[in-house]
Design a protein around this motif. Structure first.
Motif, PDB file in Angstrom:
ATOM      1  N   GLN A 154      51.838  55.553  36.553  1.00 37.32           N
ATOM      2  CA  GLN A 154      53.141  56.087  36.690  1.00 37.32           C
ATOM      3  C   GLN A 154      53.483  55.786  38.033  1.00 37.32           C
ATOM      4  O   GLN A 154      53.215  56.125  39.189  1.00 37.32           O
ATOM      5  N   GLY A 155      54.867  55.419  38.001  1.00 32.82           N
ATOM      6  CA  GLY A 155      55.564  55.123  39.160  1.00 32.82           C
ATOM      7  C   GLY A 155      55.529  53.849  39.808  1.00 32.82           C
ATOM      8  O   GLY A 155      56.253  53.394  40.538  1.00 32.82           O
ATOM      9  N   MET A 156      54.533  52.924  39.116  1.00 31.21           N
ATOM     10  CA  MET A 156      54.504  51.592  39.267  1.00 31.21           C
ATOM     11  C   MET A 156      55.405  50.710  38.632  1.00 31.21           C
ATOM     12  O   MET A 156      55.668  50.964  37.397  1.00 31.21           O
ATOM     13  N   ALA A 157      56.074  50.020  39.468  1.00 29.47           N
ATOM     14  CA  ALA A 157      57.090  48.993  38.933  1.00 29.47           C
ATOM     15  C   ALA A 157      56.470  47.927  37.729  1.00 29.47           C
ATOM     16  O   ALA A 157      55.641  47.475  38.068  1.00 29.47           O
ATOM     17  N   PRO A 158      57.240  47.832  36.750  1.00 26.72           N
ATOM     18  CA  PRO A 158      56.663  47.099  35.612  1.00 26.72           C
ATOM     19  C   PRO A 158      56.420  45.617  36.111  1.00 26.72           C
ATOM     20  O   PRO A 158      55.263  45.174  35.696  1.00 26.72           O
ATOM     21  N   GLU A 159      57.117  44.992  36.926  1.00 30.81           N
ATOM     22  CA  GLU A 159      56.916  43.741  37.559  1.00 30.81           C
ATOM     23  C   GLU A 159      55.628  43.650  38.366  1.00 30.81           C
ATOM     24  O   GLU A 159      54.920  42.548  38.635  1.00 30.81           O
ATOM     25  N   ASN A 160      55.149  44.851  38.770  1.00 29.51           N
ATOM     26  CA  ASN A 160      53.947  44.758  39.296  1.00 29.51           C
ATOM     27  C   ASN A 160      52.678  45.078  38.733  1.00 29.51           C
ATOM     28  O   ASN A 160      51.384  44.829  39.179  1.00 29.51           O
ATOM     29  N   MET A 161      52.575  45.339  37.287  1.00 28.86           N
ATOM     30  CA  MET A 161      51.536  45.630  36.325  1.00 28.86           C
ATOM     31  C   MET A 161      50.689  44.641  36.161  1.00 28.86           C
ATOM     32  O   MET A 161      49.453  44.808  36.495  1.00 28.86           O
ATOM     33  N   ALA A 162      51.083  43.614  35.980  1.00 23.03           N
ATOM     34  CA  ALA A 162      50.120  42.095  35.674  1.00 23.03           C
ATOM     35  C   ALA A 162      49.429  41.950  36.964  1.00 23.03           C
ATOM     36  O   ALA A 162      47.963  41.638  36.526  1.00 23.03           O
TER      37      ALA A 162
ATOM     38  N   GLU B 284      45.129  42.276  37.033  1.00 20.12           N
ATOM     39  CA  GLU B 284      44.469  40.944  37.239  1.00 20.12           C
ATOM     40  C   GLU B 284      43.095  41.143  37.682  1.00 20.12           C
ATOM     41  O   GLU B 284      42.594  41.755  38.570  1.00 20.12           O
ATOM     42  N   GLY B 285      42.082  40.460  36.780  1.00 17.53           N
ATOM     43  CA  GLY B 285      40.937  40.468  37.236  1.00 17.53           C
ATOM     44  C   GLY B 285      40.002  41.834  36.648  1.00 17.53           C
ATOM     45  O   GLY B 285      39.041  42.088  36.737  1.00 17.53           O
ATOM     46  N   SER B 286      40.753  42.873  35.994  1.00 18.59           N
ATOM     47  CA  SER B 286      40.287  43.989  35.477  1.00 18.59           C
ATOM     48  C   SER B 286      39.194  43.536  34.430  1.00 18.59           C
ATOM     49  O   SER B 286      39.577  42.895  33.534  1.00 18.59           O
ATOM     50  N   PRO B 287      37.839  43.988  34.347  1.00 18.22           N
ATOM     51  CA  PRO B 287      37.045  43.738  33.330  1.00 18.22           C
ATOM     52  C   PRO B 287      37.625  44.269  31.718  1.00 18.22           C
ATOM     53  O   PRO B 287      36.975  43.781  30.933  1.00 18.22           O
ATOM     54  N   ASN B 288      38.149  45.566  31.902  1.00 18.93           N
ATOM     55  CA  ASN B 288      38.498  46.139  30.855  1.00 18.93           C
ATOM     56  C   ASN B 288      39.919  46.317  30.457  1.00 18.93           C
ATOM     57  O   ASN B 288      40.300  47.103  29.544  1.00 18.93           O
ATOM     58  N   GLY B 289      40.625  45.555  30.909  1.00 15.65           N
ATOM     59  CA  GLY B 289      42.121  45.620  30.505  1.00 15.65           C
ATOM     60  C   GLY B 289      43.158  44.146  30.935  1.00 15.65           C
ATOM     61  O   GLY B 289      42.609  43.548  32.007  1.00 15.65           O
ATOM     62  N   MET B 290      44.146  44.339  30.621  1.00 16.17           N
ATOM     63  CA  MET B 290      45.079  43.168  30.729  1.00 16.17           C
ATOM     64  C   MET B 290      46.612  43.654  30.564  1.00 16.17           C
ATOM     65  O   MET B 290      46.746  44.722  29.952  1.00 16.17           O
ATOM     66  N   VAL B 291      47.431  42.815  31.141  1.00 14.72           N
ATOM     67  CA  VAL B 291      48.787  43.054  30.725  1.00 14.72           C
ATOM     68  C   VAL B 291      49.278  41.752  29.908  1.00 14.72           C
ATOM     69  O   VAL B 291      48.947  40.645  30.422  1.00 14.72           O
ATOM     70  N   VAL B 292      49.907  42.126  28.732  1.00  8.61           N
ATOM     71  CA  VAL B 292      50.275  40.976  28.019  1.00  8.61           C
ATOM     72  C   VAL B 292      52.026  40.786  28.164  1.00  8.61           C
ATOM     73  O   VAL B 292      52.572  41.728  27.609  1.00  8.61           O
ATOM     74  N   ALA B 293      52.428  39.639  28.524  1.00 10.25           N
ATOM     75  CA  ALA B 293      54.049  39.524  28.610  1.00 10.25           C
ATOM     76  C   ALA B 293      54.565  39.563  27.075  1.00 10.25           C
ATOM     77  O   ALA B 293      53.926  39.356  26.129  1.00 10.25           O
ATOM     78  N   PRO B 294      55.804  39.862  26.952  1.00 11.73           N
ATOM     79  CA  PRO B 294      56.609  39.721  25.910  1.00 11.73           C
ATOM     80  C   PRO B 294      56.192  38.406  25.085  1.00 11.73           C
ATOM     81  O   PRO B 294      56.412  37.326  25.715  1.00 11.73           O
ATOM     82  N   GLY B 295      56.032  38.351  23.782  1.00 18.47           N
ATOM     83  CA  GLY B 295      55.658  36.995  23.185  1.00 18.47           C
ATOM     84  C   GLY B 295      54.468  36.264  23.559  1.00 18.47           C
ATOM     85  O   GLY B 295      54.104  35.258  23.003  1.00 18.47           O
ATOM     86  N   SER B 296      53.613  36.913  24.228  1.00 17.04           N
ATOM     87  CA  SER B 296      52.290  36.113  24.690  1.00 17.04           C
ATOM     88  C   SER B 296      51.089  36.864  24.040  1.00 17.04           C
ATOM     89  O   SER B 296      51.127  37.761  23.421  1.00 17.04           O
ATOM     90  N   THR B 297      50.095  36.121  24.308  1.00 15.80           N
ATOM     91  CA  THR B 297      48.678  36.753  23.780  1.00 15.80           C
ATOM     92  C   THR B 297      47.770  36.429  24.839  1.00 15.80           C
ATOM     93  O   THR B 297      47.678  35.626  25.666  1.00 15.80           O
ATOM     94  N   ASP B 298      46.662  37.288  24.809  1.00 12.97           N
ATOM     95  CA  ASP B 298      45.596  37.323  26.022  1.00 12.97           C
ATOM     96  C   ASP B 298      44.483  37.773  25.253  1.00 12.97           C
ATOM     97  O   ASP B 298      44.466  38.518  24.067  1.00 12.97           O
TER      98      ASP B 298
END
Length: 184
Positions: free
Chosen positions: A125-133, A137-151
């Motif tokens: 909470q409070g983190m800017a969306p543009e900083n989320m990815a 990054e490098g998290s073994p249990n999660g990721m951020v997926v951009a609009p229209g993208s697949t990961d």
């Protein structure tokens, strides 16, 4: 008395500050990191977001180089839902999650216990969306997926639980963007 001018040129000072700022922002306020006591409350802590150090999850571990037993497609929608909202997996299986963002908003996908998800949600909470990815990054249990993208994320499941997957883009988790992993 004449004051002596600072011998460090302004450009050099600006460069030092510019290089130090991203590291300071990445460090953030993560005392204990996400998923404190993720290993069943035995006093072991996950050291951060899975970016560095040992990772303890009582329900398994990332298996990026393993051949998956199953591939499960998860679709993230802008109506703050994952499809499917529940998946069933046998302990010992390696599962590749393919996460497709079919929306126009950024979404994340994070595996963890309900306690881990609540802790992660508070930290995001409070983190800017543009900083989320970059944050994930490098998290073994999660990721951020951009609009229209697949990961994708590959995980070896062990006995343990309960387990959830969730989106922690601000407002999404509270709106119900989470799902359940059932181990059978």
């Amino acid at each position: 008395m004449r004051h002596q001018r600072n011998p460090v040129p302004r450009q050099a000072l600006a460069l030092v500050l510019a290089l130090a700022a991203p590291a300071a922002m990445a460090a953030g306020d993560h005392a204990g990191g996400h998923g404190q006591q993720e290993q069943g409350g035995h006093g072991h802590e996950d050291s951060g977001h899975g970016h560095h150090g040992a990772h303890g999850f009582d329900f398994g571990a990332a298996a990026p180089n393993a051949e998956p037993d199953h591939t499960i497609e998860i679709v993230a929608h802008d109506r703050m839902r994952f499809e499917p909202a529940s998946v069933t997996i046998e302990p010992g299986q390696v599962v590749r999650f393919v996460v497709r963002n079919r929306g126009e908003l950024q979404h994340s996908f994070t595996l963890g216990s309900p306690q881990y998800q609540r802790t992660h949600e508070r930290e995001m909470q409070g983190m800017a969306p543009e900083n989320m990815a970059g944050h994930m990054e490098g998290s073994p249990n999660g990721m951020v997926v951009a609009p229209g993208s697949t990961d994708s994320l590959t995980w070896r499941f062990e006995a343990g639980g309960p387990i959830q997957f969730a989106c922690h883009i601000p407002g999404h988790y509270d709106a119900g963007m989470k799902g359940r992993v059932r181990l059978q």
